[in-house]
Design a protein around this motif. Structure first.
Motif, PDB file in Angstrom:
ATOM      1  N   GLY A   9     -13.341 -12.918  -3.437  1.00  0.00           N
ATOM      2  CA  GLY A   9     -14.537 -13.707  -3.702  1.00  0.00           C
ATOM      3  C   GLY A   9     -14.478 -15.068  -3.037  1.00  0.00           C
ATOM      4  O   GLY A   9     -15.442 -15.522  -2.425  1.00  0.00           O
ATOM      5  N   HIS A  12     -14.875 -14.681   0.745  1.00  0.00           N
ATOM      6  CA  HIS A  12     -16.284 -14.441   1.106  1.00  0.00           C
ATOM      7  C   HIS A  12     -17.094 -15.734   0.977  1.00  0.00           C
ATOM      8  O   HIS A  12     -17.916 -16.060   1.842  1.00  0.00           O
ATOM      9  CB  HIS A  12     -16.841 -13.336   0.211  1.00  0.00           C
ATOM     10  CG  HIS A  12     -18.233 -12.925   0.534  1.00  0.00           C
ATOM     11  ND1 HIS A  12     -18.619 -12.509   1.803  1.00  0.00           N
ATOM     12  CD2 HIS A  12     -19.349 -12.865  -0.228  1.00  0.00           C
ATOM     13  CE1 HIS A  12     -19.911 -12.217   1.783  1.00  0.00           C
ATOM     14  NE2 HIS A  12     -20.376 -12.435   0.569  1.00  0.00           N
ATOM     15  N   PRO A  43     -16.199 -12.781  -8.760  1.00  0.00           N
ATOM     16  CA  PRO A  43     -17.655 -12.600  -8.692  1.00  0.00           C
ATOM     17  C   PRO A  43     -18.069 -11.168  -9.004  1.00  0.00           C
ATOM     18  O   PRO A  43     -17.274 -10.245  -8.880  1.00  0.00           O
ATOM     19  CB  PRO A  43     -17.966 -12.921  -7.230  1.00  0.00           C
ATOM     20  CG  PRO A  43     -16.740 -12.475  -6.503  1.00  0.00           C
ATOM     21  CD  PRO A  43     -15.587 -12.788  -7.444  1.00  0.00           C
ATOM     22  N   ASP A  44     -19.327 -11.012  -9.417  1.00  0.00           N
ATOM     23  CA  ASP A  44     -19.875  -9.658  -9.510  1.00  0.00           C
ATOM     24  C   ASP A  44     -20.366  -9.271  -8.113  1.00  0.00           C
ATOM     25  O   ASP A  44     -20.161  -9.996  -7.143  1.00  0.00           O
ATOM     26  CB  ASP A  44     -20.968  -9.558 -10.571  1.00  0.00           C
ATOM     27  CG  ASP A  44     -22.134 -10.505 -10.310  1.00  0.00           C
ATOM     28  OD1 ASP A  44     -22.338 -10.913  -9.150  1.00  0.00           O
ATOM     29  OD2 ASP A  44     -22.849 -10.824 -11.260  1.00  0.00           O
ATOM     30  N   ARG A  45     -21.017  -8.140  -7.998  1.00  0.00           N
ATOM     31  CA  ARG A  45     -21.375  -7.573  -6.683  1.00  0.00           C
ATOM     32  C   ARG A  45     -22.091  -8.557  -5.756  1.00  0.00           C
ATOM     33  O   ARG A  45     -21.765  -8.691  -4.599  1.00  0.00           O
ATOM     34  CB  ARG A  45     -22.254  -6.330  -6.903  1.00  0.00           C
ATOM     35  CG  ARG A  45     -22.759  -5.708  -5.641  1.00  0.00           C
ATOM     36  CD  ARG A  45     -21.872  -4.572  -5.202  1.00  0.00           C
ATOM     37  NE  ARG A  45     -22.458  -3.898  -4.074  1.00  0.00           N
ATOM     38  CZ  ARG A  45     -21.920  -3.912  -2.870  1.00  0.00           C
ATOM     39  NH1 ARG A  45     -20.803  -4.524  -2.647  1.00  0.00           N
ATOM     40  NH2 ARG A  45     -22.494  -3.272  -1.881  1.00  0.00           N
ATOM     41  N   HIS A  46     -23.090  -9.254  -6.250  1.00  0.00           N
ATOM     42  CA  HIS A  46     -23.851 -10.199  -5.412  1.00  0.00           C
ATOM     43  C   HIS A  46     -23.674 -11.632  -5.914  1.00  0.00           C
ATOM     44  O   HIS A  46     -24.485 -12.493  -5.611  1.00  0.00           O
ATOM     45  CB  HIS A  46     -25.331  -9.835  -5.393  1.00  0.00           C
ATOM     46  CG  HIS A  46     -25.586  -8.478  -4.816  1.00  0.00           C
ATOM     47  ND1 HIS A  46     -25.465  -8.226  -3.470  1.00  0.00           N
ATOM     48  CD2 HIS A  46     -25.909  -7.303  -5.392  1.00  0.00           C
ATOM     49  CE1 HIS A  46     -25.717  -6.950  -3.242  1.00  0.00           C
ATOM     50  NE2 HIS A  46     -25.983  -6.367  -4.395  1.00  0.00           N
ATOM     51  N   GLY A  47     -22.614 -11.859  -6.650  1.00  0.00           N
ATOM     52  CA  GLY A  47     -22.413 -13.157  -7.289  1.00  0.00           C
ATOM     53  C   GLY A  47     -22.233 -14.319  -6.347  1.00  0.00           C
ATOM     54  O   GLY A  47     -22.701 -15.420  -6.620  1.00  0.00           O
ATOM     55  N   GLU A  49     -23.419 -14.825  -3.191  1.00  0.00           N
ATOM     56  CA  GLU A  49     -24.690 -15.228  -2.590  1.00  0.00           C
ATOM     57  C   GLU A  49     -25.581 -15.925  -3.618  1.00  0.00           C
ATOM     58  O   GLU A  49     -26.224 -16.927  -3.323  1.00  0.00           O
ATOM     59  CB  GLU A  49     -25.419 -14.024  -1.986  1.00  0.00           C
ATOM     60  CG  GLU A  49     -24.765 -13.470  -0.742  1.00  0.00           C
ATOM     61  CD  GLU A  49     -23.653 -12.459  -1.024  1.00  0.00           C
ATOM     62  OE1 GLU A  49     -23.323 -12.221  -2.204  1.00  0.00           O
ATOM     63  OE2 GLU A  49     -23.108 -11.910  -0.056  1.00  0.00           O
ATOM     64  N   GLU A  50     -25.610 -15.381  -4.826  1.00  0.00           N
ATOM     65  CA  GLU A  50     -26.414 -15.989  -5.893  1.00  0.00           C
ATOM     66  C   GLU A  50     -25.882 -17.367  -6.252  1.00  0.00           C
ATOM     67  O   GLU A  50     -26.649 -18.312  -6.440  1.00  0.00           O
ATOM     68  CB  GLU A  50     -26.414 -15.087  -7.128  1.00  0.00           C
ATOM     69  CG  GLU A  50     -27.285 -15.606  -8.241  1.00  0.00           C
ATOM     70  CD  GLU A  50     -27.300 -14.690  -9.454  1.00  0.00           C
ATOM     71  OE1 GLU A  50     -27.584 -15.206 -10.551  1.00  0.00           O
ATOM     72  OE2 GLU A  50     -27.023 -13.490  -9.312  1.00  0.00           O
ATOM     73  N   SER A  53     -26.868 -19.825  -3.671  1.00  0.00           N
ATOM     74  CA  SER A  53     -28.297 -20.145  -3.736  1.00  0.00           C
ATOM     75  C   SER A  53     -28.607 -21.157  -4.837  1.00  0.00           C
ATOM     76  O   SER A  53     -29.620 -21.848  -4.772  1.00  0.00           O
ATOM     77  CB  SER A  53     -29.126 -18.875  -3.943  1.00  0.00           C
ATOM     78  OG  SER A  53     -29.000 -18.395  -5.261  1.00  0.00           O
TER      79      SER A  53
END
Length: 86
Positions: A9, A12, A43-47, A49-50, A53
């Motif tokens: 995480g 990324h 993080p979770d799958r899309h954590g 990027e979220e 943001s």
């Protein structure tokens, strides 16, 4: 970027910020530093990027040559003489 030594995480997260067109100026409002670090490391799958943001961000000029790099890339940039100190 990290040659496998950082949690995925965090790796990324750093890759997205290092190569993107945004500069982070802080952590999301209302989030503690401990919660922020936990969200990056686990993080979770899309954590990621979220999370990015929700951060206060500033636009920066993207640079075509700006990219993440590994330890090997960094070491190779010194050529034959890899010793960084006398």
């Amino acid at each position: 970027m990290d040659a496998g030594v950082l949690p995925s995480g965090l790796s990324h997260f750093l890759d997205l910020l290092a190569t993107g067109d945004k500069l982070s100026t802080g952590i999301p409002e209302g989030m503690t530093m401990q919660d922020f670090i936990g969200a990056i490391i686990h993080p979770d799958r899309h954590g990621i990027e979220e999370l990015i943001s929700k951060m206060p961000l500033r636009n920066i000029t993207p640079a075509a040559k700006r990219q993440s790099f590994s330890k090997e890339d960094y070491s190779a940039s010194f050529g034959e003489n890899r010793c960084l100190w006398p």
